[in-house]
Scaffold this motif. Structure first.
Motif, PDB file in Angstrom:
ATOM      1  N   SER A 191      -2.037   7.077   1.855  1.00  0.00           N
ATOM      2  CA  SER A 191      -2.662   6.153   1.053  1.00  0.00           C
ATOM      3  C   SER A 191      -2.741   4.783   1.305  1.00  0.00           C
ATOM      4  O   SER A 191      -1.703   4.221   1.791  1.00  0.00           O
ATOM      5  CB  SER A 191      -2.203   6.093  -0.406  1.00  0.00           C
ATOM      6  OG  SER A 191      -3.230   5.378  -1.301  1.00  0.00           O
ATOM      7  N   GLY A 192      -4.012   4.182   1.888  1.00  0.00           N
ATOM      8  CA  GLY A 192      -4.001   2.559   2.021  1.00  0.00           C
ATOM      9  C   GLY A 192      -4.308   2.469   3.298  1.00  0.00           C
ATOM     10  O   GLY A 192      -4.356   1.445   3.818  1.00  0.00           O
ATOM     11  N   GLU A 229       0.990  -4.784   2.262  1.00  0.00           N
ATOM     12  CA  GLU A 229       0.351  -5.633   1.890  1.00  0.00           C
ATOM     13  C   GLU A 229      -1.186  -5.350   1.544  1.00  0.00           C
ATOM     14  O   GLU A 229      -1.821  -5.773   0.820  1.00  0.00           O
ATOM     15  CB  GLU A 229       0.074  -6.728   3.163  1.00  0.00           C
ATOM     16  CG  GLU A 229       1.359  -7.583   3.688  1.00  0.00           C
ATOM     17  CD  GLU A 229       1.397  -8.056   4.869  1.00  0.00           C
ATOM     18  OE1 GLU A 229       0.339  -8.322   5.400  1.00  0.00           O
ATOM     19  OE2 GLU A 229       2.298  -8.581   5.469  1.00  0.00           O
ATOM     20  N   ARG A 230      -1.924  -4.332   2.123  1.00  0.00           N
ATOM     21  CA  ARG A 230      -3.030  -3.849   2.128  1.00  0.00           C
ATOM     22  C   ARG A 230      -3.072  -3.266   0.533  1.00  0.00           C
ATOM     23  O   ARG A 230      -4.151  -3.394  -0.236  1.00  0.00           O
ATOM     24  CB  ARG A 230      -3.583  -2.620   2.731  1.00  0.00           C
ATOM     25  CG  ARG A 230      -3.841  -2.958   4.218  1.00  0.00           C
ATOM     26  CD  ARG A 230      -4.173  -2.055   4.983  1.00  0.00           C
ATOM     27  NE  ARG A 230      -4.433  -2.354   6.430  1.00  0.00           N
ATOM     28  CZ  ARG A 230      -4.586  -1.749   7.225  1.00  0.00           C
ATOM     29  NH1 ARG A 230      -4.369  -0.342   7.408  1.00  0.00           N
ATOM     30  NH2 ARG A 230      -4.896  -2.211   8.731  1.00  0.00           N
ATOM     31  N   LEU A 231      -1.896  -2.363  -0.013  1.00  0.00           N
ATOM     32  CA  LEU A 231      -2.130  -1.903  -1.390  1.00  0.00           C
ATOM     33  C   LEU A 231      -1.912  -3.020  -2.225  1.00  0.00           C
ATOM     34  O   LEU A 231      -2.519  -3.051  -3.480  1.00  0.00           O
ATOM     35  CB  LEU A 231      -0.747  -0.915  -1.323  1.00  0.00           C
ATOM     36  CG  LEU A 231      -0.903   0.212  -0.612  1.00  0.00           C
ATOM     37  CD1 LEU A 231       0.617   1.033  -0.552  1.00  0.00           C
ATOM     38  CD2 LEU A 231      -2.036   1.456  -1.435  1.00  0.00           C
ATOM     39  N   ILE A 232      -1.122  -4.141  -2.183  1.00  0.00           N
ATOM     40  CA  ILE A 232      -1.085  -5.219  -2.899  1.00  0.00           C
ATOM     41  C   ILE A 232      -2.422  -5.741  -2.946  1.00  0.00           C
ATOM     42  O   ILE A 232      -3.119  -6.285  -4.033  1.00  0.00           O
ATOM     43  CB  ILE A 232       0.092  -6.194  -2.553  1.00  0.00           C
ATOM     44  CG1 ILE A 232       1.341  -5.801  -2.627  1.00  0.00           C
ATOM     45  CG2 ILE A 232       0.066  -7.678  -3.398  1.00  0.00           C
ATOM     46  CD1 ILE A 232       2.641  -6.340  -2.002  1.00  0.00           C
ATOM     47  N   GLU A 288       6.225   3.183  -4.970  1.00  0.00           N
ATOM     48  CA  GLU A 288       6.174   4.654  -4.730  1.00  0.00           C
ATOM     49  C   GLU A 288       5.294   5.041  -3.674  1.00  0.00           C
ATOM     50  O   GLU A 288       5.497   5.947  -2.859  1.00  0.00           O
ATOM     51  CB  GLU A 288       5.809   5.022  -6.029  1.00  0.00           C
ATOM     52  CG  GLU A 288       6.795   5.049  -7.183  1.00  0.00           C
ATOM     53  CD  GLU A 288       6.257   5.553  -8.624  1.00  0.00           C
ATOM     54  OE1 GLU A 288       5.342   6.170  -8.787  1.00  0.00           O
ATOM     55  OE2 GLU A 288       6.951   5.257  -9.466  1.00  0.00           O
ATOM     56  N   ARG A 289       4.118   4.418  -3.395  1.00  0.00           N
ATOM     57  CA  ARG A 289       3.086   4.668  -2.599  1.00  0.00           C
ATOM     58  C   ARG A 289       3.741   4.653  -1.083  1.00  0.00           C
ATOM     59  O   ARG A 289       3.354   5.242  -0.152  1.00  0.00           O
ATOM     60  CB  ARG A 289       1.747   4.067  -2.569  1.00  0.00           C
ATOM     61  CG  ARG A 289       1.134   4.696  -3.806  1.00  0.00           C
ATOM     62  CD  ARG A 289      -0.417   4.028  -3.893  1.00  0.00           C
ATOM     63  NE  ARG A 289      -1.122   4.428  -5.056  1.00  0.00           N
ATOM     64  CZ  ARG A 289      -2.017   5.438  -4.870  1.00  0.00           C
ATOM     65  NH1 ARG A 289      -2.205   6.268  -3.590  1.00  0.00           N
ATOM     66  NH2 ARG A 289      -2.523   5.777  -5.889  1.00  0.00           N
ATOM     67  N   VAL A 290       4.302   3.318  -0.985  1.00  0.00           N
ATOM     68  CA  VAL A 290       5.243   2.954   0.343  1.00  0.00           C
ATOM     69  C   VAL A 290       5.972   4.286   0.711  1.00  0.00           C
ATOM     70  O   VAL A 290       6.175   4.470   1.858  1.00  0.00           O
ATOM     71  CB  VAL A 290       5.667   1.601   0.247  1.00  0.00           C
ATOM     72  CG1 VAL A 290       6.604   1.434   1.349  1.00  0.00           C
ATOM     73  CG2 VAL A 290       4.305   0.679   0.308  1.00  0.00           C
TER      74      VAL A 290
END
Length: 190
Positions: free
Chosen positions: A13-14, A130-133, A145-147
């Motif tokens: 994801s991301g 950084e992209r998810l943030i 959790e995604r990381v």
């Protein structure tokens, strides 16, 4: 007419998988495989667009009739890939994109050695974070959790035929298209 390619794509994801595939799928030479599920449609979802929504009985009959390429049960619902549209599109010369998580991809690898496996990766785990943030849609707990999930998925990357690193979007799209072009020029396919 040449047969199309079955292209199995996975990414954490991301990583920009949806953006890359969105560009690739503008070409009518590609078909996006829509998964089937037994879960109820969510508001705004349409049968045949997000998923093929089946009853549990229909899904189990498809399993019994060997009409699913792969499937799994998750949180009490079945999810899987209907085989008929894949085969029909391949026979008609269209490249079929199967967007699937890594465990499903490893099932497909055993069943379809003719498939091309492409893993889309971030330039680094820090860039992914950084992209998810930057999305601003999840809490830091969910992001972490995604990381962690992404790091697990990245451990499978070497089992794919190709890895596309999505650092510069245009380059990642070009790399994806180059992989498909090269595969379609092969003298022999499995």
């Amino acid at each position: 007419m040449a047969k199309g390619l079955l292209i199995v794509v996975s990414a954490p994801s991301g990583c920009g998988k949806g953006t890359i595939l969105g560009e690739v799928l503008k070409d009518p030479a590609y078909y996006y495989s829509v998964s089937a599920t037994t879960r109820a449609p969510r508001e705004g979802e349409q049968d045949g667009v997000q998923y093929h929504f089946l009853t549990r009985e229909q899904f189990e009959q498809n399993i019994a009739d060997q009409m699913m390429l792969e499937y799994a049960e998750y949180c009490g619902n079945y999810y899987g890939t209907p085989l008929a549209p894949i085969n029909a599109n391949l026979e008609n010369g269209r490249n079929v994109i199967l967007e699937i998580e890594v465990q499903g991809a490893m099932q497909v690898r055993k069943l379809r050695p003719d498939a091309v496996f492409v893993f889309i990766a971030p330039p680094s785990v820090d860039t992914l974070r950084e992209r998810l943030i930057g999305r601003g849609t999840e809490t830091m707990e969910v992001i972490e959790e995604r990381v962690a999930q992404a790091q697990h998925e990245l451990s499978f990357a070497q089992q794919y035929d190709y890895i596309v690193v999505n650092d510069v979007l245009e380059d990642a799209i070009a790399d994806f298209k180059a992989i498909v072009r090269a595969e379609s020029c092969k003298t022999a396919r499995d």
